[in-house]
Scaffold this active site. Sequence first.
Site: not given
Length: 878
Positions: A286, A332, A706
């Site tokens: 978890a 540059d 998840n």
Amino acid sequence: MDYYKKTTHEILNEFSSQSKVGLGNAEVQKRHEKYGFNRFAEEKKDTMLKKILLSLTDFTTLVLMVAAIISFYTAIATDHGDLFEGILIIAIIVINSVLTIVQEGNAEKALSALQDMNKQTATVIREGQQQDIDADELVPGDLLVIENGAMIAADARLTQASQLRIEESALTGESEPVEKDADFISSKDLPLGDQQNMVFKGCTVVNGRGQAIVTATGMQTQMGKIAGLLSDSGNSLTPLQKRLNQLGKRISLIALVAAALVFLIGYLQNEPLLEMFMTSVSLAVAAVPETLTVIVTLTLAYGVQKMAKKNAIIRRLPAVETLGTASVICSDKTGTLTQNKMQVRRVWSRGDEVTDVEDGMTDEAMEVLKIASLCTDVIVEKGEDDEVLVKGNPTEVAIVRAIEENYHTKKELDEEYPRIAELPFDSQRKMMTTVHKMGNKKFLSVTKGAFDVLMPKFHYGDVERAQVVNDRFGKKALRVIAVGYRVFEAEPTEITSENLEQDLRLLGLVGMIDPPRPESKGAIKKARKAGIKTVMITGDHVVTASAIAKELGILSHKQQAISDSQLQKLTDEELDGKVKDLTVYARVTPEDKIRIVKSWQRTGAVVAMTGDGVNDAPALNASDVGCAMGITGTDVAKGAADIVLTDDNFATIVDAVAQGRTVYQNIRKAINFLLSCNISEIFIVLIAMLIGWGAPFSAVQLLFVNVVADGLPGFALGREPAEAGIMKEPPIPAHEGIFARGLWKKIAVNAGIFTIVTLFGYYLGTFVNSVSPWVDASPEVGQTVAFLVLAYSSIIHVFNVRSSRSIFQVKLSTNKSLFEMAILAVLITTAIALLPFTQDLFNLVHISLNHWFLVAILSIIPVFVNEMIKFHFSSEEE
């Protein structure tokens, strides 16, 4: 070797070559075996296995792998044989690795295509025959033929030179072409820019012709030696990688502590140890946001796609976000901020009139340019779509281009004033003269050169006033060309300097400059508003650099400019103290550029470096994110860079910064979205265990939340457009944590809401029978209700985090994929809760309509709370 100190004869003897015959084919073969090919040593490419292993070294990925191993072990140890959880975690790891490898492979293919477009050939004399060969085939001792417009393919010592001028800006940063002299010999040590008898790989012939003996090829050339410096700077972690690694470590620590605490609580409550171990593992699962790495990779990849459409090829995926955190852009000058193309800016003519050609051309100014254009050796050709191409010395090209754009063609002028004689430019006289037929009887002699050189030659015209104008032009960093003439009643028979370059009449002065790119000034202003400082680092003169920097808005007062000689006197500590006050560095070496970049980094800045020359490559490599030019950029510069700009446009870098900031903003949104749920899962399990309710989730349920409920909508968060004002915010400090600026508070508030509503749902489903007359309360019902509340509220939460504005003020059409992914996640979650097969797979049970109604009410509570918080803060701002 100091070949510039040796005579032509000594060079020919040293390399066993002949001035008119060159090398024989057999000797060339031997030298190929001895010296190798004329190419830079390529970085050894990683094998596919190594790429896969590197993609797995991310800290979060390592945590996922450990979680997968534990999951497989517990599945086997408990004899239930359910490998589903472990397989899901492994699948996530594989997807992330594939995405990273494919994206970086696409970038390398794009760069290879750029290199194929720049294949070079060389003209040599071998066995007495002139032939064109692949530049890779050159060997030391080859007799190289040098022609106008060609690029030098190797370092070489000149044996012949006729009006030869070479632009060496790619190597030295000097924008003015250098005049070459085959007879020049020096007994002193000289810098590259002063070695008049040497030519160097990668530089371009802008005028004249010559021959030279190749003295060095491949990595032994001056460019090759600079390329070798690149290995000194190893690949360091980007700010994003550091932040995600730190995040991974914190989450892992939280997971270990929480798992140990749950196991201890269970042990003290006399729960079965194996069951407590399984619960602890579920808590560890978890805590780890399994999809975070994938979401970050997808967000970066989407940023890469957006940048590719805006002419930026990303070579390293994390460079997208790094650019977004840039606080300094070191650029540059020649070819990056400027066009590397001389243009006439002002003309002084008779009548003391100064004409700014950008405002309009006068007849007097045009007369000066017409006469000056007669005294040039440029070549005018028709390109594609009838585009006029002017080739030759940049100064002469600027004059001819000015008349082509404002009058008529050089060809028409040459026909009106046909050339009958000339005195070419040479290093002794420092002027050029041509003689033209003017009508039927008169003849015109035109001389041009630097005003200081020609001034003694002028006997007619306002020379004193011209001297004042020349000084004024010089202070504006204009290169000044004086134009004079003589009229002869009869054709001159003596074509000498003594006869033609005396008693001249001053016609006018032409002031020219390598102008800034039109888009550079706006880009620099946009960067300034975003809190990004633009610094010019160039090999050019400090006066020229300062003038361009002032015009671009980089320089506000002269104390902000420093030359190489002044820089050399500063220690690193002194430079660190002054670096924030300096905006222009002139006449610097490649080593100086690295020193400046590292000084900024020591002050805590995230440095982006742009450039196109080999002299820029070491600094590109040392910076946090190097940006090379794709068209004019050398292969060495592209190889050292993280990003290649395919349109050579400085403004593209600022657009890329905006995209990088958007990427970082979206990654923070993803972290808010994922951790709000993950942190709540830890507290839900801990609180439930502490009060003796048992585990409210199984490990596979948490993994589903998840991966699916969080993962699917999270994947689309990377496509969120930038919020308004993103380029008016200050840069993100390099050492700022990923949770800075209130992100922790947002996560804590959202995690707290999720914890409360989920535990309330679990309690009602587990202990309260009155919720439903048809389904008895039980731990299984409680788990199902808690699972659905957490899953649905997490899915809906994606609309809370996508913007700081109310969800009702943000149109769904701005990110259709987010809405589609959220709907898909809801449908999948609902399906697994209703289908008997998936109910068994995820340890779910049938629940009543009342329970479903309860789930719906609890799931939208986080939206209501977030809307109240947003309303409160918006009211305060007003």
